[in-house]
Design a protein around this motif. Structure first.
Motif, PDB file in Angstrom:
ATOM      1  N   SER A 160       0.830  -1.212   0.000  1.00 41.55           N
ATOM      2  CA  SER A 160       0.000   0.000   0.000  1.00 41.55           C
ATOM      3  C   SER A 160       0.860   1.256   0.000  1.00 41.55           C
ATOM      4  CB  SER A 160      -0.919  -0.004   1.225  1.00 41.55           C
ATOM      5  OG  SER A 160      -1.731  -1.152   1.244  1.00 41.55           O
ATOM      6  N   VAL A 161       1.978   1.215   0.722  1.00 45.96           N
ATOM      7  CA  VAL A 161       2.865   2.377   0.743  1.00 45.96           C
ATOM      8  C   VAL A 161       3.465   2.625  -0.623  1.00 45.96           C
ATOM      9  CG1 VAL A 161       4.992   3.285   1.756  1.00 45.96           C
ATOM     10  CG2 VAL A 161       3.367   2.049   3.189  1.00 45.96           C
ATOM     11  N   ASP A 162       3.732   1.552  -1.377  1.00 48.74           N
ATOM     12  CA  ASP A 162       4.332   1.675  -2.702  1.00 48.74           C
ATOM     13  C   ASP A 162       3.340   2.101  -3.766  1.00 48.74           C
ATOM     14  OD1 ASP A 162       6.624   1.608  -4.247  1.00 48.74           O
ATOM     15  OD2 ASP A 162       6.194  -0.403  -5.002  1.00 48.74           O
ATOM     16  N   GLY A 163       2.067   2.197  -3.415  1.00 48.48           N
ATOM     17  CA  GLY A 163       1.071   2.671  -4.377  1.00 48.48           C
ATOM     18  C   GLY A 163       0.473   1.591  -5.255  1.00 48.48           C
ATOM     19  N   GLN A 164       0.528   0.325  -4.830  1.00 48.46           N
ATOM     20  CA  GLN A 164      -0.075  -0.752  -5.611  1.00 48.46           C
ATOM     21  C   GLN A 164      -1.585  -0.763  -5.403  1.00 48.46           C
ATOM     22  OE1 GLN A 164       1.563  -2.580  -7.693  1.00 48.46           O
ATOM     23  NE2 GLN A 164       3.703  -2.232  -7.106  1.00 48.46           N
ATOM     24  N   ASP A 165      -2.278  -1.240  -6.444  1.00 49.63           N
ATOM     25  CA  ASP A 165      -3.733  -1.324  -6.400  1.00 49.63           C
ATOM     26  C   ASP A 165      -4.117  -2.695  -5.863  1.00 49.63           C
ATOM     27  OD1 ASP A 165      -6.416  -1.070  -6.639  1.00 49.63           O
ATOM     28  OD2 ASP A 165      -6.454  -0.773  -8.815  1.00 49.63           O
ATOM     29  N   PRO A 166      -4.774  -2.772  -4.705  1.00 45.97           N
ATOM     30  CA  PRO A 166      -5.091  -4.098  -4.152  1.00 45.97           C
ATOM     31  C   PRO A 166      -6.160  -4.838  -4.929  1.00 45.97           C
ATOM     32  CG  PRO A 166      -6.059  -2.377  -2.793  1.00 45.97           C
ATOM     33  CD  PRO A 166      -5.224  -1.673  -3.827  1.00 45.97           C
ATOM     34  N   ARG A 167      -6.926  -4.138  -5.776  1.00 47.15           N
ATOM     35  CA  ARG A 167      -8.046  -4.794  -6.465  1.00 47.15           C
ATOM     36  C   ARG A 167      -7.631  -5.435  -7.778  1.00 47.15           C
ATOM     37  NH1 ARG A 167     -11.680   0.462  -6.614  1.00 47.15           N
ATOM     38  NH2 ARG A 167      -9.611   1.224  -7.213  1.00 47.15           N
ATOM     39  N   VAL A 168      -6.616  -4.879  -8.450  1.00 41.61           N
ATOM     40  CA  VAL A 168      -6.231  -5.351  -9.772  1.00 41.61           C
ATOM     41  C   VAL A 168      -4.849  -5.976  -9.684  1.00 41.61           C
ATOM     42  CG1 VAL A 168      -5.898  -4.715 -12.185  1.00 41.61           C
ATOM     43  CG2 VAL A 168      -7.598  -3.504 -10.800  1.00 41.61           C
ATOM     44  N   PRO A 169      -4.738  -7.289  -9.747  1.00 39.75           N
ATOM     45  CA  PRO A 169      -3.410  -7.915  -9.757  1.00 39.75           C
ATOM     46  C   PRO A 169      -2.759  -7.743 -11.120  1.00 39.75           C
ATOM     47  CG  PRO A 169      -5.108  -9.587  -9.952  1.00 39.75           C
ATOM     48  CD  PRO A 169      -5.828  -8.287  -9.740  1.00 39.75           C
ATOM     49  N   PRO A 170      -1.437  -7.692 -11.174  1.00 43.91           N
ATOM     50  CA  PRO A 170      -0.753  -7.560 -12.457  1.00 43.91           C
ATOM     51  C   PRO A 170      -0.865  -8.850 -13.262  1.00 43.91           C
ATOM     52  CG  PRO A 170       0.838  -7.906 -10.727  1.00 43.91           C
ATOM     53  CD  PRO A 170      -0.487  -7.768 -10.051  1.00 43.91           C
ATOM     54  N   PRO A 171      -0.693  -8.767 -14.581  1.00 42.69           N
ATOM     55  CA  PRO A 171      -0.747 -10.001 -15.390  1.00 42.69           C
ATOM     56  C   PRO A 171       0.375 -10.967 -15.075  1.00 42.69           C
ATOM     57  CG  PRO A 171      -0.022  -8.135 -16.712  1.00 42.69           C
ATOM     58  CD  PRO A 171      -0.482  -7.571 -15.403  1.00 42.69           C
ATOM     59  N   CYS A 172       1.493 -10.459 -14.551  1.00 47.48           N
ATOM     60  CA  CYS A 172       2.616 -11.313 -14.164  1.00 47.48           C
ATOM     61  C   CYS A 172       3.361 -10.635 -13.032  1.00 47.48           C
ATOM     62  CB  CYS A 172       3.540 -11.564 -15.353  1.00 47.48           C
ATOM     63  SG  CYS A 172       4.920 -12.655 -14.971  1.00 47.48           S
ATOM     64  N   PHE A 173       3.861 -11.439 -12.098  1.00 53.65           N
ATOM     65  CA  PHE A 173       4.577 -10.879 -10.957  1.00 53.65           C
ATOM     66  C   PHE A 173       5.987 -10.436 -11.317  1.00 53.65           C
ATOM     67  CE2 PHE A 173       1.932 -13.213  -7.503  1.00 53.65           C
ATOM     68  CZ  PHE A 173       0.904 -12.303  -7.719  1.00 53.65           C
ATOM     69  N   ASN A 174       6.488 -10.850 -12.461  1.00 52.77           N
ATOM     70  CA  ASN A 174       7.811 -10.430 -12.898  1.00 52.77           C
ATOM     71  C   ASN A 174       7.704  -9.181 -13.753  1.00 52.77           C
ATOM     72  OD1 ASN A 174       8.663 -12.756 -11.649  1.00 52.77           O
ATOM     73  ND2 ASN A 174       8.652 -13.945 -13.544  1.00 52.77           N
ATOM     74  N   SER A 175       8.746  -8.353 -13.731  1.00 48.87           N
ATOM     75  CA  SER A 175       8.709  -7.070 -14.422  1.00 48.87           C
ATOM     76  C   SER A 175      10.057  -6.807 -15.057  1.00 48.87           C
ATOM     77  CB  SER A 175       8.352  -5.943 -13.447  1.00 48.87           C
ATOM     78  OG  SER A 175       8.467  -4.680 -14.065  1.00 48.87           O
ATOM     79  N   LYS A 176      10.034  -6.022 -16.162  1.00 53.58           N
ATOM     80  CA  LYS A 176      11.249  -5.578 -16.826  1.00 53.58           C
ATOM     81  C   LYS A 176      11.674  -4.180 -16.384  1.00 53.58           C
ATOM     82  CE  LYS A 176      12.069  -9.031 -19.687  1.00 53.58           C
ATOM     83  NZ  LYS A 176      13.342  -9.756 -19.762  1.00 53.58           N
ATOM     84  N   ASP A 177      10.858  -3.536 -15.545  1.00 55.60           N
ATOM     85  CA  ASP A 177      11.183  -2.187 -15.099  1.00 55.60           C
ATOM     86  C   ASP A 177      12.439  -2.219 -14.241  1.00 55.60           C
ATOM     87  OD1 ASP A 177       8.967  -1.305 -16.374  1.00 55.60           O
ATOM     88  OD2 ASP A 177       7.685  -1.386 -14.589  1.00 55.60           O
ATOM     89  N   PRO A 178      13.359  -1.306 -14.480  1.00 60.97           N
ATOM     90  CA  PRO A 178      14.634  -1.350 -13.740  1.00 60.97           C
ATOM     91  C   PRO A 178      14.487  -0.858 -12.311  1.00 60.97           C
ATOM     92  CG  PRO A 178      14.605   0.539 -15.189  1.00 60.97           C
ATOM     93  CD  PRO A 178      13.345  -0.218 -15.484  1.00 60.97           C
TER      94      PRO A 178
END
Length: 1275
Positions: A953-971
């Motif tokens: 929550s502190v990082d600004g994630q949306d608790p209602r919408v999970p991402p399509p994948c837990f892995n990311s290419k963002d640096p």
């Protein structure tokens, strides 16, 4: 069957005897269970059972006979009677009999079930089944499944020894190691330091003196009296001799504070007592007691705090007499009645006071109670008696009723007593004397001391009892200070006389404040031993004294075992945070009889987790029973180099380190069974890891990870991200590349021999690159990248670009022969140089872990995670077609290293900690694994993560919408594009970040180890800041090992606290806003309180300040207008000058009044003068000086002699006095004419004498300079 005890062990009879005995002794019994004496061990082999029973029957009879001895013997034997000790001996004897019965050739010991029954029947009837099972596992360290009597007794003795040593080390020290000097105006020996309490009128008066409110008073022999604050800051000083008009002043011998009437009484060698009044901050002489026959040596004063009218004044003299004056109306005009005038004093005659001529004061004299001077005197209100002591053997300590209604008591001690103190809580008297012993007495028993404490090597001059902590403080003539614990009767702290720097004199007086735990010491100087409670509260709790190297969790005993760089191993209880066991100098070497600890560099458990294995910097490896600190096995690796990795499995111990080889030892065997595997590493091995069934991995400084077979010692393959992504085997030594890498290498960017050839990567020639290939490939590569940037992620492609600038601190210094000052910055920041620097300096593999729950045979699943100095965490598959599947940078800042990684048993989380102290938790359920989550599973997992981690929550994630994948290419982190991974690791395909679920600063320094405790779902971190801390998954701080916290249960789930969370003090100062928010579980209590205070207090203040500023500006503007008008004239213009009024000179400060007598100090601190060489001018300086003299003489200039400082002139005069020839003394120096006249007179009187004129020194120097100038011109 329980043994039948004799009547002496009947509990009711024993309690009655003890109550009568201790009531007579007026003491509380103290039973030292640790001093139980175990019965003599009888060997069960070679003797029959009947003979053993007969021997044991005789032992029991002897024990019973010992019990009956106190009936017939003297009362001294009654003190040795201890029924509990005898009962314990009987139980241990029965337990030994059970062990010996089971000690046969077939079964040499007790099995777990037999051990449980034996303990239940004898010594462990209060223990639970789980506790007895844990005890069996602790004793059975060799894991053979049985415990014999020798193992049991050895374990108990070793455990007691190590725990006793641990308790002594952890015991709180009453005083600091060094004293604090207090500057004072005393010039002679200080005779008394006393505490003057501030008496305040209260509804309920206190029973005792309040030591938290008052002043200190010091008196020296020459009569200087100084008042001090509780922090020993000088308030004011007085001279007690100012009221005396005489040529010689007497010496003062003692002083007391009459705090009930705010007066001070001093006594001197004039055999009198002068009482000064301190009312209204004055120092006025009020009473003068005369008629005393002998000189007073010591004084004492006591007042009843509940009724200040009642007080007692005591003193003793040089003839051995003691006097007591009782006051019952002190507040009614004064102790000896009212005084006629304000500045007058009243003379009081002691014989008249003894006869009762003064109302409200009655004096008593105890004639010749001592054979020597009275050393100390005191009053015990609980006993209503006077206590005095002297240096006499016959009447060392004397107790007498103040009204002589009771029989007095005399204590005899060899060579007498110098000091004493009384403790009303324990009803004991503590004495110290000439025989170097501290004795504890019962006031009603004068025949023998209860306790005798040893340790001093000189006569004891001062003794003080600290009743709040049950401690005795003693000081001897050598200024050595010892603190004894009355409960354990041991010395808990010793301060040598070398530490107490108070000049050459012994300590003449002391004053102890029980509230602030401050001890004041006085000679002719003042020193202070103060315990700073405020600083202790501010200091963060630490687990070790030195940086912590590693920590391990033992699931068998629920202990955390840690080791520090000081070679100290500590065992902690996870449920309470307390230290259970500690053993020091685990690895050491001896130099000149002194044990020097060796730093521990590796630590692990054996397979069953019953023993601890440690390795040190000197190549030594030891096996420990960490429950009692017993060393079971020791061996050394060849070469004596650092041991950095240890693994244990199936009675084998695998050791490696800077020797680059792996050694195999047999558990329990010697070094003759050692095996050595073939060396596969080119650099020092830094870490080692093991996974079942038979895989061992070792990581080295150059980035090589070698996978070994545990059984055969064969190397399966080698992994290195700086050489390629595929494993390298014995058959194929070249590192393979994937299809994407081969396509990438088709472009003529770099010569293939520079990167792909093994010889080019291993030899120094790899640092020389083809600049033509780089310059020709830059343009072509940029065009290809522009075309391919439309497809795929741009950020991931930037890691693979040659033209991407790479920033590294060592890049400008790398290969100075190749990079010159004229080279372009584009070339100096090239990717080739950056990769070579990282390969040479940042390729070290710091830590490795295996994910045991994953499928190790799947080529698309990573089972080995490693971290390095550059901060990159890489995931490897051990399949021959697997290799490097993923990599990401887990450091909080670019350039920091990740030295600690861990995971849970289900391999859902990955815990990483870097050198900045940050702890990060990553979700790796979908990271580098073949089986991915379904949308429903991902949604459930997303919800679970939000419930567990507040960071989401502190990082600004949306608790209602999970991402399509837990892995990311963002640096991650920021600026990582300037510090990319090596090109050979195929960053385009392998770079991917797992989901970061938590991140916070756990320590202020580098984190060396991370352990996840699955049973409690807690994280344990240890750092170089000497602390080991416990955290929840969500980031809630539980505590630091070394401080006690609430008992934790395995089923306890971490909950968000309703009140404010507890945060370590160092993190409050250095933690970021996000860290503090995570540690506060998403709350911001400090900000809320600050905003509320700002609204209530801050805004009105700001408005008031604005209004005041506006008023000040308006007043200043009006003043400027008036000043301008006064300084100007419409008629005279600029010629006008305003009249200035002459002001009176400022008043001078008040001149400090000094006494007519010259201050003579008894002694002053000084420093030995170091010898200084006499100044000798060089020949060159002499020639220049003579040349200057000649030049000035020709010019007619008179030169002045250089005046030296007075001290230098005295030194030169002293040093050259022995070499000078005595010259004739003249009142006036004769001139040259007078010398010629004297010679002429001599000529006339003696015609044979030659008439010559003696040249002066200046003429000689002039001739010498002329000859030197002539020689120079001729040359």
């Amino acid at each position: 069957m329980e043994p039948v005890l004799p009547p002496e062990l009947n509990p009711a009879l024993r309690r009655r005897r003890e109550s009568r005995y201790y009531a007579r002794q007026s003491l509380i019994p103290h039973i030292n269970l640790s001093a139980l004496k175990l019965p003599r061990i009888q060997s069960g082999k070679g003797t029959s059972l009947e003979s053993q029973k007969s021997v044991r029957r005789l032992d029991d009879e002897s024990a019973y006979s010992d019990i009956e001895k106190p009936k017939s013997n003297s009362k001294h034997n009654k003190e040795d009677f201890n029924p509990d000790k005898i009962a314990a001996e009987i139980k241990y004897a029965k337990l030994q009999e059970i062990f010996e019965k089971a000690d046969t050739d077939e079964e040499p010991g007790l099995e777990p079930q037999e051990f449980r029954c034996a303990i239940k029947k004898t010594v462990g009837f209060n223990l639970t089944e789980e506790e007895i099972e844990t005890l069996f596992m602790k004793v059975d360290a060799n894991c053979d499944g049985v415990v014999d009597w020798e193992e049991y007794v050895t374990y108990n003795l070793m455990e007691y020894q190590e725990k006793n040593q641990m308790i002594e080390m952890m015991r709180e020290k009453p005083f600091p190691v060094e004293t604090r000097d207090v500057p004072s105006r005393h010039r002679d020996v200080i005779v008394r330091i006393a505490f003057l309490p501030s008496i305040q009128k209260r509804a309920v008066p206190p029973e005792t003196v309040d030591y938290s409110n008052g002043r200190y008073v010091t008196l020296s022999k020459e009569g200087i009296l100084i008042f001090w604050t509780l922090k020993m800051k000088r308030i004011r000083s007085f001279n007690t001799h100012s009221c005396m008009d005489r040529a010689t002043q007497p010496w003062l011998t003692d002083m007391v504070c009459m705090y009930n009437v705010n007066m001070i009484a001093v006594t001197s060698t004039d055999r009198d007592i002068i009482i000064f009044d301190l009312q209204a901050n004055k120092f006025i002489k009020r009473y003068h007691i005369v008629g005393i026959e002998n000189c007073i040596t010591t004084m004492y004063f006591w007042a009843n705090m509940r009724d200040l009218n009642y007080a007692v004044l005591l003193w003793g003299d040089t003839a051995g007499n003691t006097f007591a004056v009782k006051f019952d109306s002190s507040l009614r005009g004064g102790p000896f009645g009212a005084v006629a005038g304000k500045d007058l004093y009243k003379k009081v005659s002691l014989p008249e006071v003894i006869r009762g001529f003064f109302i409200g004061a009655k004096a008593y004299k105890f004639n010749r109670v001592h054979d020597d001077w009275v050393s100390q005197i005191g009053y015990i209100p609980e006993l209503d008696c006077v206590v005095s002591c002297c240096q006499s053997t016959n009447n060392s300590l004397y107790l007498a009723d103040i009204e002589k209604k009771k029989i007095s008591t005399v204590f005899k001690v060899n060579k007498g007593i110098l000091s004493f103190d009384y403790c009303p809580y324990n009803n004991i008297i503590v004495t110290g004397g000439m025989d170097y012993l501290v004795r504890v007495w019962n006031p009603y028993v004068n025949s023998k001391a209860i306790v005798v404490l040893k340790g001093h090597s000189k006569p004891i001059t001062h003794v003080v009892i600290n009743s709040s902590k049950n401690q005795i403080i003693s000081i001897d003539k050598g200024k050595s200070i010892r603190v004894y614990d009355m409960k354990d009767q041991t010395c808990i702290q010793q301060l040598s006389g070398r530490v107490v720097k108070l000049g050459p004199f012994p300590i003449s007086t002391i004053c102890f404040n029980p509230v602030s735990q401050t001890l004041l010491l006085g000679t002719n100087q003042i020193a202070m031993l103060e315990k700073h409670f405020e600083e202790e509260n501010r200091i963060e709790v630490t687990s070790h004294n030195k940086p912590v190297f590693a920590a391990l969790y033992n699931r068998t005993f629920r202990f955390v075992v840690s080791a520090c760089y000081e070679s100290v191993v500590s065992v902690w209880d996870v449920r309470t945070g307390e230290k259970v066991m500690q053993f020091i100098n685990a690895h050491k070497h001896t130099e000149r009889g002194v044990d020097i600890p060796i730093e521990i560099s590796a630590i692990t458990f054996d397979g069953p987790e019953r023993r601890l294995i440690t390795g040190a910097r000197d190549g030594s490896v030891k096996v420990w029973n960490f429950n009692n600190g017993a060393c079971l096995q020791t061996f050394n690796i060849p070469g004596g180099l650092d041991v950095t990795g240890i693994a244990s499995t199936r009675h084998r111990i695998y050791v490696t380190g800077w020797s680059r080889a792996v050694y195999v030892y047999i558990d329990g065997g010697g070094e003759e069974f050692r095996k050595e595997w073939k060396v596969k590493h080119n650099e020092d091995i830094i870490c080692m890891s093991y996974t079942g069934p038979n895989i061992i991995a070792t990581g080295s400084y150059d980035g090589d990870i070698v996978i070994w077979s545990r059984d055969t010692g064969q190397a399966y393959c080698t992994l290195n991200a700086f050489k390629g992504t595929k494993p390298s085997t014995e058959n194929n030594k070249k590192f393979k590349y994937t299809k994407d890498e081969e396509d990438e290498n088709k472009f003529p960017m770099i010569e293939e021999d520079a990167l792909l050839s093994e010889d080019a990567t291993d030899k120094p020639k790899s640092k020389r690159f083809s600049m033509k290939g780089i310059r020709a490939g830059v343009g072509l590569l940029s065009k290809v990248r522009e075309n391919n940037s439309r497809n795929g992620n741009r950020l991931s492609k930037q890691f693979c670009r040659m033209e991407t600038p790479c920033e590294h601190p060592l890049l400008p210094l790398f290969d100075e022969q190749f990079y010159t000052q004229t080279s372009n910055t584009e070339h100096t920041n090239s990717r080739i140089g950056y990769d070579e620097i990282c390969k040479s300096y940042e390729a070290a593999v710091e830590k490795m872990i295996f994910l045991e729950s994953r499928d190790s045979l799947d080529k698309e699943t990573a089972v080995l995670f490693c971290s390095g100095a550059e901060g990159w965490v890489r995931a490897w598959s051990l399949h021959h077609e697997g290799g490097l599947l993923g990599q990401f940078n887990a450091s909080h800042k670019v350039g920091e290293g990740v030295h600690a990684i861990a995971t849970d048993t289900e391999n859902k989380y990955l815990f990483t900690a870097d050198t900045t102290g940050y702890l990060k938790i990553w979700d790796i359920t979908e990271y580098c694994i073949k089986d991915k989550h379904t949308p429903n599973q991902r949604a459930a997992r997303w919800k679970e993560l939000f419930e567990t981690f507040i960071f989401m929550s502190v990082d600004g994630q949306d608790p209602r919408v999970p991402p399509p994948c837990f892995n990311s290419k963002d640096p991650r982190p920021d600026g990582i594009l300037n510090r990319p991974p090596p090109l050979n690791s195929n960053p385009r395909r392998t770079i991917q970040w797992p989901l970061l679920v938590n991140s916070f600063k756990a320590h202020t320094k580098v984190v060396n180890s991370v352990v996840f405790i699955d049973e409690f779902q807690f994280i344990c971190t240890c750092s170089a800041d000497c602390s080991i801390r416990m955290w929840t998954l969500g980031g809630q701080y539980i505590g630091t090992f070394g401080e006690r916290w609430g008992p934790l249960k395995p089923t306890m789930a971490p909950k968000i606290p309703e009140k404010d969370s507890r945060i370590p003090r160092d993190l409050k100062r250095t933690g970021s806003a996000r860290t503090l928010k995570v540690l506060n579980q998403g709350k911001a209590p400090k900000w809320k309180n600050l905003l509320v205070k700002m609204r209530k207090v801050g805004m009105p203040r700001v408005e008031t300040q604005v209004e005041e500023q506006a008023v000040q500006e308006e007043v200043q503007f009006q003043d400027d207008l008036v000043e301008k008008k006064l300084n100007s004239s419409t008629i005279l213009g600029k010629s006008y000058k305003r009249k200035i009024r002459h002001k009176l000179p400022p008043s001078l400060p008040k001149i400090i009044e000094t006494y007519a007598s010259v201050a003579v100090f008894h002694s002053l601190p000084f420093v030995e003068l170091s010898p200084v060489d006499q100044y000798q001018p060089t020949d060159d300086m002499k020639i220049r000086k003579y040349g200057a003299n000649v030049r000035d003489k020709f010019r007619g200039v008179k030169r002045k002699d250089n005046a030296l400082p007075a001290l230098a002139m005295v030194v030169n005069k002293i040093t050259t006095s022995g070499n000078k020839v005595a010259a004739p003394r003249f009142h006036v120096k004769p001139s040259r004419v007078k010398k010629l006249y004297h010679q002429m007179q001599n000529k006339m009187s003696d015609p044979n004498a030659n008439f010559t004129t003696s040249p002066t020194a200046s003429d000689v120097k002039l001739e010498l300079s002329k000859t030197s100038l002539d020689s120079e011109t001729s040359s």
